[in-house]
Design a protein around this motif. Sequence first.
Motif, PDB file in Angstrom:
ATOM      1  N   THR A 165       8.798   1.093   5.607  1.00  0.00           N
ATOM      2  CA  THR A 165       7.612   1.699   5.026  1.00  0.00           C
ATOM      3  C   THR A 165       6.429   1.510   5.962  1.00  0.00           C
ATOM      4  OG1 THR A 165       6.243   1.811   3.014  1.00  0.00           O
ATOM      5  CG2 THR A 165       6.871  -0.371   3.788  1.00  0.00           C
ATOM      6  N   GLU A 166       5.377   2.289   5.720  1.00  0.00           N
ATOM      7  CA  GLU A 166       4.104   2.142   6.437  1.00  0.00           C
ATOM      8  C   GLU A 166       2.992   1.957   5.422  1.00  0.00           C
ATOM      9  OE1 GLU A 166       3.289   5.064   9.418  1.00  0.00           O
ATOM     10  OE2 GLU A 166       5.361   5.185  10.099  1.00  0.00           O
ATOM     11  N   PHE A 167       2.144   0.979   5.651  1.00  0.00           N
ATOM     12  CA  PHE A 167       0.973   0.725   4.806  1.00  0.00           C
ATOM     13  C   PHE A 167       1.342   0.493   3.337  1.00  0.00           C
ATOM     14  CE2 PHE A 167      -0.440   3.721   8.186  1.00  0.00           C
ATOM     15  CZ  PHE A 167      -1.292   2.871   8.872  1.00  0.00           C
ATOM     16  N   ASP A 168       2.494  -0.087   3.073  1.00  0.00           N
ATOM     17  CA  ASP A 168       2.911  -0.293   1.693  1.00  0.00           C
ATOM     18  C   ASP A 168       3.675  -1.608   1.583  1.00  0.00           C
ATOM     19  OD1 ASP A 168       3.151   0.165  -0.982  1.00  0.00           O
ATOM     20  OD2 ASP A 168       4.501   1.889  -0.829  1.00  0.00           O
ATOM     21  N   VAL A 169       3.817  -2.095   0.367  1.00  0.00           N
ATOM     22  CA  VAL A 169       4.463  -3.377   0.112  1.00  0.00           C
ATOM     23  C   VAL A 169       5.968  -3.242   0.308  1.00  0.00           C
ATOM     24  CG1 VAL A 169       4.855  -5.171  -1.611  1.00  0.00           C
ATOM     25  CG2 VAL A 169       2.652  -3.994  -1.523  1.00  0.00           C
ATOM     26  N   LEU A 170       6.552  -4.200   1.028  1.00  0.00           N
ATOM     27  CA  LEU A 170       8.003  -4.250   1.182  1.00  0.00           C
ATOM     28  C   LEU A 170       8.602  -4.993  -0.013  1.00  0.00           C
ATOM     29  CD1 LEU A 170       8.420  -5.180   4.954  1.00  0.00           C
ATOM     30  CD2 LEU A 170       9.335  -3.142   3.858  1.00  0.00           C
ATOM     31  N   ASP A 171       9.610  -4.395  -0.638  1.00  0.00           N
ATOM     32  CA  ASP A 171      10.275  -5.055  -1.754  1.00  0.00           C
ATOM     33  C   ASP A 171      11.731  -5.380  -1.439  1.00  0.00           C
ATOM     34  OD1 ASP A 171      11.321  -2.543  -1.736  1.00  0.00           O
ATOM     35  OD2 ASP A 171      10.686  -1.988  -3.760  1.00  0.00           O
ATOM     36  N   ARG A 172      12.139  -5.187  -0.185  1.00  0.00           N
ATOM     37  CA  ARG A 172      13.486  -5.526   0.259  1.00  0.00           C
ATOM     38  C   ARG A 172      13.413  -5.864   1.741  1.00  0.00           C
ATOM     39  NH1 ARG A 172      12.921  -0.080  -0.047  1.00  0.00           N
ATOM     40  NH2 ARG A 172      13.797   1.255   1.597  1.00  0.00           N
ATOM     41  N   PRO A 173      14.412  -6.542   2.286  1.00  0.00           N
ATOM     42  CA  PRO A 173      14.346  -6.914   3.698  1.00  0.00           C
ATOM     43  C   PRO A 173      14.164  -5.694   4.597  1.00  0.00           C
ATOM     44  CG  PRO A 173      16.098  -8.111   2.610  1.00  0.00           C
ATOM     45  CD  PRO A 173      15.605  -7.100   1.618  1.00  0.00           C
ATOM     46  N   GLY A 174      13.237  -5.815   5.521  1.00  0.00           N
ATOM     47  CA  GLY A 174      12.963  -4.712   6.427  1.00  0.00           C
ATOM     48  C   GLY A 174      11.670  -4.924   7.177  1.00  0.00           C
ATOM     49  N   VAL A 175      11.196  -3.843   7.800  1.00  0.00           N
ATOM     50  CA  VAL A 175       9.997  -3.892   8.629  1.00  0.00           C
ATOM     51  C   VAL A 175       8.979  -2.892   8.103  1.00  0.00           C
ATOM     52  CG1 VAL A 175       9.073  -3.431  10.944  1.00  0.00           C
ATOM     53  CG2 VAL A 175      11.235  -4.658  10.684  1.00  0.00           C
ATOM     54  N   ARG A 176       7.741  -3.337   8.054  1.00  0.00           N
ATOM     55  CA  ARG A 176       6.609  -2.488   7.678  1.00  0.00           C
ATOM     56  C   ARG A 176       5.755  -2.263   8.915  1.00  0.00           C
ATOM     57  NH1 ARG A 176       1.893  -4.170   3.230  1.00  0.00           N
ATOM     58  NH2 ARG A 176       0.116  -3.195   4.306  1.00  0.00           N
ATOM     59  N   LEU A 177       5.227  -1.066   9.064  1.00  0.00           N
ATOM     60  CA  LEU A 177       4.375  -0.735  10.208  1.00  0.00           C
ATOM     61  C   LEU A 177       3.016  -0.265   9.717  1.00  0.00           C
ATOM     62  CD1 LEU A 177       4.103  -0.298  13.298  1.00  0.00           C
ATOM     63  CD2 LEU A 177       4.908   2.046  12.922  1.00  0.00           C
ATOM     64  N   ASP A 178       1.965  -0.941  10.159  1.00  0.00           N
ATOM     65  CA  ASP A 178       0.587  -0.511   9.930  1.00  0.00           C
ATOM     66  C   ASP A 178      -0.021  -0.271  11.305  1.00  0.00           C
ATOM     67  OD1 ASP A 178       1.231  -1.249   7.341  1.00  0.00           O
ATOM     68  OD2 ASP A 178      -0.636  -2.338   6.982  1.00  0.00           O
ATOM     69  N   THR A 179      -0.290   0.977  11.644  1.00  0.00           N
ATOM     70  CA  THR A 179      -0.770   1.286  12.988  1.00  0.00           C
ATOM     71  C   THR A 179      -1.923   2.274  12.957  1.00  0.00           C
ATOM     72  OG1 THR A 179      -0.148   2.189  15.143  1.00  0.00           O
ATOM     73  CG2 THR A 179       0.997   3.088  13.239  1.00  0.00           C
ATOM     74  N   GLY A 180      -2.780   2.157  13.950  1.00  0.00           N
ATOM     75  CA  GLY A 180      -3.892   3.087  14.082  1.00  0.00           C
ATOM     76  C   GLY A 180      -3.648   4.158  15.117  1.00  0.00           C
TER      77      GLY A 180
END
Length: 694
Positions: free
Chosen positions: A385-400
């Motif tokens: 996901t991007e810009f959101d809460v992770l509810d399972r194992p994984g990677v989140r990306l917040d980028t400009g």
Amino acid sequence: MAGRPITTVLVANRGEIARRVFASCRRMGIGTVAVYSDADAAAPHVAEADAAVRLAGNTPAETYLRGELIVEAALATGADAIHPGYGFLSENAEFARAVLAAGLAWIGPPVEAIEQMGSKVAAKKMMDAAGVPVLAELDPAEVTAAQLPVLIKASAGGGGRGMRVVRELADLEPQIAAARREAESAFGDPTVFCERYLETGRHIEVQVMADTHGTIWAVGERECSIQRRHQKVIEEAPSPLVERIDAMRASGQEAVAGRDHAGPARMADGQSMRERLFEAARLAAGAIGYTGAGTVEFLADEAGEFFFLEMNTRLQVEHPVTECTTGLDLVRSQLEVAAGGELAAAPPPLRGHSIEVRLYAEDPANEWQPQSGTVHKLEIPSVVTEFDVLDRPGVRLDTGVVDGSVVGVHYDPMLAKVISYAPTRGEAARLLATALQRAKIHGLVTNRDLLVRVLRHPAFLAGDTDTAFFETHGLASLSAPLVSESDEALSIAAAALADATANRKAARVGGGLPVGWRNLASQSQHKSYESRTSGTHDIGYRFTRTGGVAVDGHAGLELVAAGPERVVLAVPGERGLVRRQFDIARYGELVCVDSPLGPVSVRRLPRFSDPADQVAYGSLLAPMPGSVIRIGAEVGSAVEQGQPILWLEAMKMEHTISAPAAGVLSALNVTVGQQVDVGAVLAVVDPTESQENS
């Protein structure tokens, strides 16, 4: 303005945090407005907003620090609320007061709370009076040799801007002057102060959220001890120190004894370190009538004692790790509190572990020099996901940034925040390190290799993450390339074979001939590449009449498949051939090779060089685009090796350009205020004869 629904939010910021706030607004059905400088006209946050307003100019002082222009933009677009993000005006009480005076909702704490915490000097005195343990503030004019080392800090902001460690009394005055210049540039306020500097320590902070109905949450703690230049690089939740201390206490063990201090930090019987931290954070928030999201920062020792550092009256850069370990959308909570909403009686329970790294366009091996230029590609695997809460194992990306974005010199060089979430700390570290190693990051030098090495370091995995991590474990080894020398050479050979295929496909004459065809099969073809870390690589290769390849220096290598963008090789090893796949991308002279062996970026060298491109010995080149802010020597003056010649300001930081050798300053090609491009010849030092002949 509490109690009034919010329909449209203007974000008084840019880049990643603007996109982050917009994401929560979209999920809540709230409209969005962006502001942008001329340098940011093509930025992703501008394209994603429902409306956008130009702030003429490029520098923060011309644009994002102009509160009156931002309020005008909100009124012009019909926005009814302003979210400040972090940095810029996020902790500026006068701006918050102007927002409220214009009839707009302020997505932040009360003006009085910002004022009380806005001066770190006053904040420490207030927290001390409230019973929160503090490190004593020192007047810069009264610091003595016995009090060294000291840390100079900007009173009006954070993020490492204006911070300096001083170990010699003679350095104090010039370092204070430099700190004041940086603070003025970053925050519009040159006020600085000093405090005793602890060489090692743990940076622990508590996320608080408070509503207007009297409820104060201590949402969870984060550890942000791994820092460079006093700016956080890796953050995680929960804190491994807190976990260790509380596990020891639960088993009846005692941590190393620390000094006894009054207040909630004192080792109380039956009270865990987490409970004491949360108690201190709620006490700090309650003392100033805080509402909204904020962070109370502490410096802790290995025994579990801690001291108040500061309170950030805004959302933190590292808030995603708290979101992932609580399930909360903190921006949503900010918006709900600003509209008069009530928090539940208690925050959600903690779960799992989350780690965030800040991916910067900078060169850690070269004094952390910031980089500028085009981000040709940013592609990270395992992103859930991007810009959101992770509810399972994984990677989140917040980028400009997105592919094609340009990183300029006017703002912080952070490209993205990459966040992992997993049931355990070890899995979160492993998941994040693998995602970063396999990421395709093309166009700029970044701190990616350093991040991966830290995440895999035994000390990090053991939870030994104090603020001296880079000094303790060696920045040179931590910032070394992920790819080995032999694997880099193999990757460059793959690049040469891909280039040969691309050249043949683009040929107008003889395009039907096999790749690398020659009348004389014994003659190798040659391509040359320059690596930033290992120098020039001359690749000699011959394609055989049977479709194979022979590469000089790589005996037994077999070509499985070759195309302009992908090469598959069978590589000889101790137990036979191992198939390896290489992805190749080209951007002018830049060639990027990605494989599980590690990322490689090289510059393709021309067959013939232009003499006009040669630079005279002793030339001082601009390491980055920037603005000349000071000049320290005159043409004709004698200079010593390492003597500062001039100072550049780039990306809100001050950089010193020093003489490469002892000699005479024979040329000075710039003036104060001049903008320079990377690689520009700023000055020339004619070395003394002994230096020139050495």
